[in-house]
Design an enzyme around this catalytic site. Structure first.
Site, PDB file in Angstrom:
ATOM      1  N   HIS A  37       0.757  -1.180  -0.337  1.00 51.44           N
ATOM      2  CA  HIS A  37      -0.310   0.544  -0.065  1.00 51.44           C
ATOM      3  C   HIS A  37       1.227   1.396   0.180  1.00 51.44           C
ATOM      4  O   HIS A  37       0.310   2.188  -0.524  1.00 51.44           O
ATOM      5  CB  HIS A  37      -0.952  -0.180   0.941  1.00 51.44           C
ATOM      6  CG  HIS A  37      -2.185  -1.017   1.216  1.00 51.44           C
ATOM      7  ND1 HIS A  37      -1.874  -1.838   1.961  1.00 51.44           N
ATOM      8  CD2 HIS A  37      -2.799  -1.027   0.592  1.00 51.44           C
ATOM      9  CE1 HIS A  37      -2.358  -2.879   1.949  1.00 51.44           C
ATOM     10  NE2 HIS A  37      -3.400  -2.388   0.671  1.00 51.44           N
ATOM     11  N   SER A 187       0.551  -8.952   0.879  1.00 50.16           N
ATOM     12  CA  SER A 187      -1.366  -8.908   1.307  1.00 50.16           C
ATOM     13  C   SER A 187      -1.441  -8.857   2.705  1.00 50.16           C
ATOM     14  O   SER A 187      -0.994  -9.171   3.398  1.00 50.16           O
ATOM     15  CB  SER A 187      -1.644 -10.377   0.095  1.00 50.16           C
ATOM     16  OG  SER A 187      -3.222 -10.229   0.489  1.00 50.16           O
TER      17      SER A 187
END
EC number: 6.3.2.1
Length: 284
Positions: A37, A187
Site C-alpha cells: 500500500h 497482502s
C-alpha cells in the site's frame, strides 16, 4: 494529515481543492496497510499535489459474512503509517454513509463479462462490489489519478474498463507488485498465516515462475503447464484453487495473435486464499 469520516466534510474539502486547481490522487484501500500500500501512496505522492487515501472495508465485495467479519480493522496504525508518508487526507466513512439503505437494495455498477470470469466465477458479486465502491469514491473524491496494485490483475483490468466505459476523466495508474524477500506477494491476508504456513507460502510464487519458464519454452501446452502447477502446489503444502493462463490484454484464452500472457494463480493455505500473477511476453 486530516482524517475525514463524513461525506459533507469530504465534499467541502474537495470543492476547495478543485477551486484552487490542485491535482488530486486517490488511493482506495480497505486498510490493514502494508508496504505494498505504501508503494501506491508513494506513486500517488509523486504524481499529484494532494493525496487522498480511502480506508473502507467494503461489505458489498465480500461473498461470505465470516470473511467480512474477520477482515482486520487497524485504522489507528494505518493512519500513523500514512502520516509518515505525508498523505493529506484519509477518508474513512462508516458503511451507513456509503450504503444508506444497506447493500441489498443499493444501486450498483456492474462491468459485464470481466466481472463474472476467472476470480469473478469463484466469488459471485465480488467484482460488482469493487466496481460500485470505486465508482462511488471517484464521484466523491473527484481525483485526477487513482493508483491500484497490479497484484489484483483482474481488478485493475475491470477498473480500467469501467473508467473507459463510464467516461471518467481519471488516469488509472497500475503499480507493480511488492514482494517479500522470499518472493511472496504482500497482502493483508498474509496475516492469516501461521508461522509454519508463512514458510510454505512462497511456494506459490516459485510455481508461478516455473510456469512462466515453461510457457516461454513452448514445449508444453497450457493445459499441461496448469496441470503440473496444480500438482506442484499441492506437493508444496498449498491447495490449488484456480490457475489460469490468459491473454494479458483481454483476459480471454490465449490465441495465435496474443502478444502477452498473464499467469493467474490462487491457492488456499490454511484460512488464507493467496493470489499472484505474472505477465509473460510472448515471442513472435
Amino acid at each position: 494529515m486530516l482524517i475525514i469520516e463524513t461525506l459533507p466534510l469530504l465534499r467541502q474539502h474537495i470543492r476547495r481543492l478543485r477551486q484552487e486547481g490542485k491535482r488530486i490522487a486517490l488511493v482506495p484501500t480497505m486498510g490493514n496497510l502494508h508496504d505494498g500500500h505504501m508503494k501506491l501512496v508513494d506513486e500517488a505522492r509523486a504524481r499529484a499535489d494532494v493525496v487522498v487515501v480511502s480506508i473502507f472495508v467494503n461489505p458489498m465485495q465480500f461473498d461470505r459474512a465470516d470473511d467480512l467479519a474477520r477482515y482486520p480493522r487497524t485504522l489507528q496504525e494505518d493512519c500513523e503509517k500514512l502520516k509518515k508518508r505525508h498523505v493529506d487526507f484519509v477518508f474513512s466513512p462508516v458503511p451507513s454513509d456509503i450504503y444508506p439503505q444497506g447493500t441489498e437494495g443499493a444501486t450498483y455498477v456492474d462491468v459485464p463479462g470481466i466481472s463474472t470470469m476467472l476470480e469473478g466465477a469463484s466469488r459471485p458479486g465480488h467484482f460488482r462490489g469493487v466496481s460500485t465502491i470505486v465508482s462511488k469514491l471517484f464521484n466523491l473524491v473527484q481525483p485526477d489519478i487513482a493508483c491500484f496494485g497490479e497484484k489484483d490483475f483482474q481488478q485493475l483490468a475491470l477498473i480500467r474498463k469501467m473508467v473507459a466505459d463510464m467516461g471518467y476523466d481519471i488516469e488509472i495508474v497500475g503499480v507493480p507488485i511488492v514482494r517479500a524477500k522470499d518472493g511472496l506477494a504482500l497482502s493483508s491476508r498474509n496475516g492469516y498465516l501461521t508461522a509454519d504456513q508463512r514458510k510454505i507460502a512462497p511456494g506459490l510464487c516459485k510455481v508461478m515462475n516455473a510456469m512462466a519458464e515453461q510457457l516461454k519454452a513452448k514445449e508444453l501446452t497450457t493445459e499441461e503447464i496448469v496441470a503440473l502447477a496444480e500438482q506442484e502446489l499441492n506437493d508444496k503444502g498449498l491447495r490449488a484453487d484456480d490457475i489460469q493462463i490468459r491473454d494479458a490484454d483481454t483476459l480471454l484464452e490465449l490465441s495465435a495473435t496474443s502478444k502477452r500472457a498473464v499467469i493467474l494463480v490462487a491457492a488456499w493455505l490454511g484460512q488464507a486464499r493467496l493470489i499472484d500473477n505474472k505477465v509473460v511476453e510472448l515471442a513472435e
